[in-house]
Design a protein around this motif. Structure first.
Motif, short mmCIF file in Angstrom:
data_model
loop_
_atom_site.label_atom_id
_atom_site.label_comp_id
_atom_site.label_asym_id
_atom_site.label_seq_id
_atom_site.Cartn_x
_atom_site.Cartn_y
_atom_site.Cartn_z
N LEU A 63 0.84 -1.19 0.00
CA LEU A 63 0.00 0.00 0.00
C LEU A 63 0.88 1.24 0.00
O LEU A 63 1.75 1.38 0.86
CB LEU A 63 -0.90 0.03 1.23
CG LEU A 63 -2.01 -1.03 1.31
CD1 LEU A 63 -2.66 -1.01 2.67
CD2 LEU A 63 -3.05 -0.74 0.23
N GLU A 78 -7.62 0.47 8.45
CA GLU A 78 -8.94 -0.03 8.05
C GLU A 78 -8.81 -1.16 7.03
O GLU A 78 -9.44 -2.22 7.17
CB GLU A 78 -9.76 1.12 7.47
CG GLU A 78 -11.09 0.70 6.86
CD GLU A 78 -12.08 0.16 7.87
OE1 GLU A 78 -12.95 -0.65 7.47
OE2 GLU A 78 -11.98 0.54 9.06
N ARG A 79 -7.98 -0.95 6.02
CA ARG A 79 -7.84 -1.97 4.98
C ARG A 79 -7.16 -3.22 5.53
O ARG A 79 -7.54 -4.34 5.17
CB ARG A 79 -7.04 -1.41 3.80
CG ARG A 79 -6.85 -2.43 2.71
CD ARG A 79 -6.28 -1.88 1.45
NE ARG A 79 -5.96 -2.95 0.51
CZ ARG A 79 -5.36 -2.77 -0.66
NH1 ARG A 79 -5.03 -1.56 -1.06
NH2 ARG A 79 -5.10 -3.79 -1.45
N THR A 80 -6.17 -3.02 6.40
CA THR A 80 -5.48 -4.18 6.96
C THR A 80 -6.43 -5.07 7.74
O THR A 80 -6.48 -6.29 7.54
CB THR A 80 -4.33 -3.72 7.87
OG1 THR A 80 -3.37 -2.97 7.10
CG2 THR A 80 -3.64 -4.91 8.51
N ARG A 82 -9.65 -5.16 7.58
CA ARG A 82 -10.74 -5.66 6.73
C ARG A 82 -10.29 -6.77 5.79
O ARG A 82 -10.98 -7.79 5.65
CB ARG A 82 -11.31 -4.49 5.91
CG ARG A 82 -12.52 -4.87 5.05
CD ARG A 82 -12.88 -3.74 4.10
NE ARG A 82 -11.86 -3.57 3.06
CZ ARG A 82 -11.45 -2.39 2.62
NH1 ARG A 82 -11.92 -1.26 3.13
NH2 ARG A 82 -10.53 -2.32 1.66
N ASP A 83 -9.12 -6.59 5.18
CA ASP A 83 -8.72 -7.49 4.10
C ASP A 83 -7.66 -8.51 4.49
O ASP A 83 -7.51 -9.53 3.81
CB ASP A 83 -8.20 -6.68 2.91
CG ASP A 83 -9.25 -5.75 2.32
OD1 ASP A 83 -10.44 -5.98 2.58
OD2 ASP A 83 -8.87 -4.80 1.61
#
Length: 291
Positions: A63, A78-80, A82-83
């Motif tokens: 990222l 947030e992305r970590t 979540r994904d």
């Protein structure tokens, strides 16, 4: 327990992962069996490292992230979560250097060092630590200070100030985690690298000849001195292995070269104990190097 027992199978988030000690930490985390989230302002660098790790059978996400931007770091968290999954290890590593007399330092360069080296750590803690606390699982935060965090060095004042600040931030954070009752599963650790190979000196800011009276030669001379030290510096992958093992054994101060960094700590402590002011050595040059 060893580092593989503690960290293997977990998720590691590393800022400044595109080069130097950050890349070394990412590669070793992969070797321990961790999934790695590679964050760096240099998107191409972390994309290449992601490809390398994936080709080696690992799990990696890259990222592009500017740690100066709190919203960007919040989005990284947030992305970590979540994904990828809950974070076992957060390494706030992103950092930059600056050479030259303090009075010659451009305001923009001062702000760049503080925004990346200090505020970047704060943004990382603020984005990730509440999630780590809520998960109620064992998690680690490493904040990258430096041997420069326990030293006084001419012609690198912004960097040295920033690394003293990161060390103080990390020491205070440890106490706050204890005070809030989360130290049963949240482990805060300060990383103080000695001389580790990186491109931090090549990418460092300097002073502009456009600034009236600015001593460009002094800044360039200090850069040359640090580049000379880099030639004999520790390999980032070797440094990473040392740090992971020290962390696994529960130390608070993680030192890439314990003898070298302890010597600087002892000298600093003695200067404070005896109220001895800083003294120039070797015509003002410092004979260690930072990460």
């Amino acid at each position: 327990m060893n580092a593989r027992d503690i960290f293997g199978g977990g998720v590691a988030v590393i800022t400044g992962a595109g080069a130097g000690i950050g890349a070394g930490l990412a590669r070793h985390a992969h070797r321990l069996g961790m999934s790695v989230v590679l964050a760096d302002i240099d998107g191409a660098a972390v994309a290449a490292l992601r490809d390398e790790i994936v080709a080696d059978g690992g799990a990696a996400v890259d990222l592009a992230c500017d740690v100066r931007d709190p919203e960007a770091v919040a989005a990284l968290a947030e992305r970590t979560y979540r994904d990828v999954g809950p974070v076992r290890l957060l390494i706030n590593n992103a950092g930059v250097e600056q050479f030259g007399y303090l009075w010659d330092t451009p305001v923009a360069n001062w702000n760049r060092v503080m925004d990346i080296n200090v505020s970047g750590v704060f943004h990382g803690v603020r984005a990730f630590l509440p999630r780590m606390i809520a998960a109620e699982a064992a998690a680690w935060i490493w904040n990258l200070s430096s041997i420069g965090g326990v030293a006084t060095v001419p012609l690198q004042a912004p960097y040295i100030v920033s690394k003293h600040a990161v060390l103080a931030l990390t020491e205070c954070l440890r106490l706050e985690v204890q005070l809030a009752g989360h130290d049963d599963h949240i482990h805060v650790q300060a990383v103080l690298p000695g001389a580790v190979k990186s491109n931090i000196f090549e990418a460092a800011g300097g002073v502009s000849a456009d600034l009236a009276g600015a001593d460009v030669d002094a800044a360039d001379s200090q850069r040359d001195a640090m580049l000379a030290i880099k030639a004999g510096a520790m390999d980032p992958l070797d440094a990473a292995e040392v740090l992971f093992e020290q962390s696994a054994h529960g130390g608070f101060y993680l030192l890439t070269q314990p003898e070298q960094v302890r010597s600087a700590m002892t000298e600093r402590a003695e200067s404070l104990r005896t109220l001895t002011p800083p003294q120039l050595r070797n015509k003002g040059r410092f004979e260690s190097a930072e990460h």
